[in-house]
Design an enzyme around this catalytic site. Structure first.
Site, PDB file in Angstrom:
ATOM      1  N   ALA A 115       0.793  -1.225   0.000  1.00 54.54           N
ATOM      2  CA  ALA A 115       0.000   0.000   0.000  1.00 54.54           C
ATOM      3  C   ALA A 115       0.827   1.277   0.000  1.00 54.54           C
ATOM      4  O   ALA A 115       0.280   2.371   0.107  1.00 54.54           O
ATOM      5  CB  ALA A 115      -0.940   0.010   1.203  1.00 54.54           C
ATOM      6  N   GLY A 116       2.144   1.155  -0.120  1.00 54.10           N
ATOM      7  CA  GLY A 116       2.990   2.339  -0.150  1.00 54.10           C
ATOM      8  C   GLY A 116       3.534   2.744   1.195  1.00 54.10           C
ATOM      9  O   GLY A 116       4.126   3.823   1.330  1.00 54.10           O
ATOM     10  N   GLY A 118       5.715   0.764   3.009  1.00 58.48           N
ATOM     11  CA  GLY A 118       6.984   0.088   3.289  1.00 58.48           C
ATOM     12  C   GLY A 118       6.842  -1.213   4.045  1.00 58.48           C
ATOM     13  O   GLY A 118       7.726  -1.571   4.835  1.00 58.48           O
ATOM     14  N   ALA A 121       9.803  -3.684   3.257  1.00 58.04           N
ATOM     15  CA  ALA A 121      11.065  -3.248   3.866  1.00 58.04           C
ATOM     16  C   ALA A 121      11.061  -3.531   5.356  1.00 58.04           C
ATOM     17  O   ALA A 121      12.064  -3.994   5.921  1.00 58.04           O
ATOM     18  CB  ALA A 121      11.282  -1.760   3.601  1.00 58.04           C
ATOM     19  N   ASP A 164      13.439   2.904   1.363  1.00 57.89           N
ATOM     20  CA  ASP A 164      12.538   2.234   2.292  1.00 57.89           C
ATOM     21  C   ASP A 164      13.290   1.483   3.379  1.00 57.89           C
ATOM     22  O   ASP A 164      12.956   1.575   4.570  1.00 57.89           O
ATOM     23  CB  ASP A 164      11.637   1.255   1.534  1.00 57.89           C
ATOM     24  CG  ASP A 164      10.573   1.957   0.710  1.00 57.89           C
ATOM     25  OD1 ASP A 164      10.721   3.165   0.443  1.00 57.89           O
ATOM     26  OD2 ASP A 164       9.602   1.282   0.314  1.00 57.89           O
TER      27      ASP A 164
END
Length: 355
Positions: A115-116, A118, A121, A164
């Site tokens: 969903a953006g 991270g 990461a 990220d």
């Protein structure tokens, strides 16, 4: 058993442009992924994912995960989740010089997958930290960030940046430009996140920007303009008092830059109808600025607003599944005790102590 956690992030500025050597400023937020790792007597890896925006799954394998598990969740999400976990395991084995180490791994996360924010990461960073600690070879956050980047670079077939993973490992606000990564002091910014419940295809979105940039000179100029926005925003943060609440004038100028950044990202084709609707809802509610965060195509937007109005407006915006305030996470990767969210005194281990 060792438990570590790492935070997600939002981009204040710079996504997509960072792939081409322009700077970016991501900020860690207090949405975390937790990874429990326990060493096994054999070389098998058993992974139990209890969240990751999936229904949950458990798989066990040896060697590699080339033969993907047959589980009742969308295959692309399983491949993404397993790919990152597998890469984290390989990095931990390499760091500890234990190529045949086996693990039982449990992953839990309150960061929406893809969903953006991270999520991958954070899982990779926390996984490497927990696994190397479990093997008696704890690493410092900078080395974890580097190894996590290598893992993401492999999984994303060379399309990852260091932003990220460095942000998740170090916490706070960071500046990334190519291989130059550093933390920066910043006031605690009043982030509000809106989530449309979806997930963009990062690889396809990055490839789409690459095609535009190669085909049109003005698209390449757009990418460079995003870098100019980042530099202006970084200068504003550098001049601000990190120990004081952010001034309205700072928030207003940062917000204006966020609005510019979203417009440029939209021109590059990485926004979506739902993201644009949330951005405009936040602005109409009085947010200083709002933009998509991450690869785009669906997922999340981030707005600057210390008041409750933006969060309320987003919750009534068609296409917005969730809206929440996201505090700046001043800590990056950390070791936890057995209770989710509680740390131990071993948060800052000397990586040479057990060597």
């Amino acid at each position: 058993m060792t438990r570590s956690s790492a935070p997600g992030k939002v981009y204040l500025f710079g996504e997509h442009a960072v792939v081409y050597g322009e700077p970016a400023v991501p900020c860690a937020i207090e949405r975390r992924a937790w990874v429990d790792v326990e060493r096994r007597e054999d070389d098998h890896v058993r992974v139990q994912a209890t969240d990751l925006s999936l229904d949950g799954f458990t798989v066990e394998y040896t060697g590699s995960t080339d033969d993907r598990p047959d589980v009742d969740v969308p295959r692309p999400l399983v491949e993404a989740a397993m790919g990152y976990i597998d890469a984290a395991v390989e990095q931990a084995r390499d760091a500890a010089d234990a190529p045949d180490a086996g693990f039982d791994i449990v992953v839990d996360s309150d960061i929406p997958l893809g969903a953006g924010l991270g999520s991958s990461a954070a899982v990779v960073v926390a996984g490497i930290d927990a696994a190397t600690r479990e093997l008696g070879r704890p690493l410092d956050p900078a080395e974890i960030a580097d190894r996590a980047f290598r893992a993401e670079y492999e999984v994303q077939e060379g399309q990852a940046s260091r932003a990220d993973t460095f942000c998740s490992a170090m916490g706070g606000a960071v500046r990334v430009e190519g291989d130059d990564c550093r933390t920066i002091d910043t006031p605690s910014l009043p982030f509000v996140v809106g989530f449309d419940g979806g997930a963009g295809d990062t690889g396809e979105l990055v490839a789409g920007v690459r095609r535009l940039r190669e085909q049109y000179g003005f698209a390449a100029d757009t990418v460079e303009s995003i870098g100019d926005i980042v530099r202006r925003g970084e200068a504003l943060l550098r001049d601000a008092d990190p120990d004081a609440p952010p001034a309205d004038s700072l928030l207003a100028e940062l917000g204006r830059l966020m609005d510019f950044d979203h417009g440029l990202l939209e021109a590059l084709g990485v926004s979506s109808r739902s993201l644009d609707a949330m951005v405009w809802a936040a602005r109409d509610a009085g947010a200083h600025g709002a933009k998509l965060t991450g690869a785009g195509g669906g997922g999340c937007i981030v707005a600057l607003d210390p008041s409750p109005e933006t969060r309320t407006a987003l919750r009534f915006t068609p296409g917005c599944e969730d809206a929440f305030r996201a505090e700046l996470a001043t800590e990056g990767v950390r070791v936890e005790d057995g209770t989710r969210g509680e740390t131990t005194d071993a948060d800052h281990v000397d990586p040479e102590a057990d060597r």
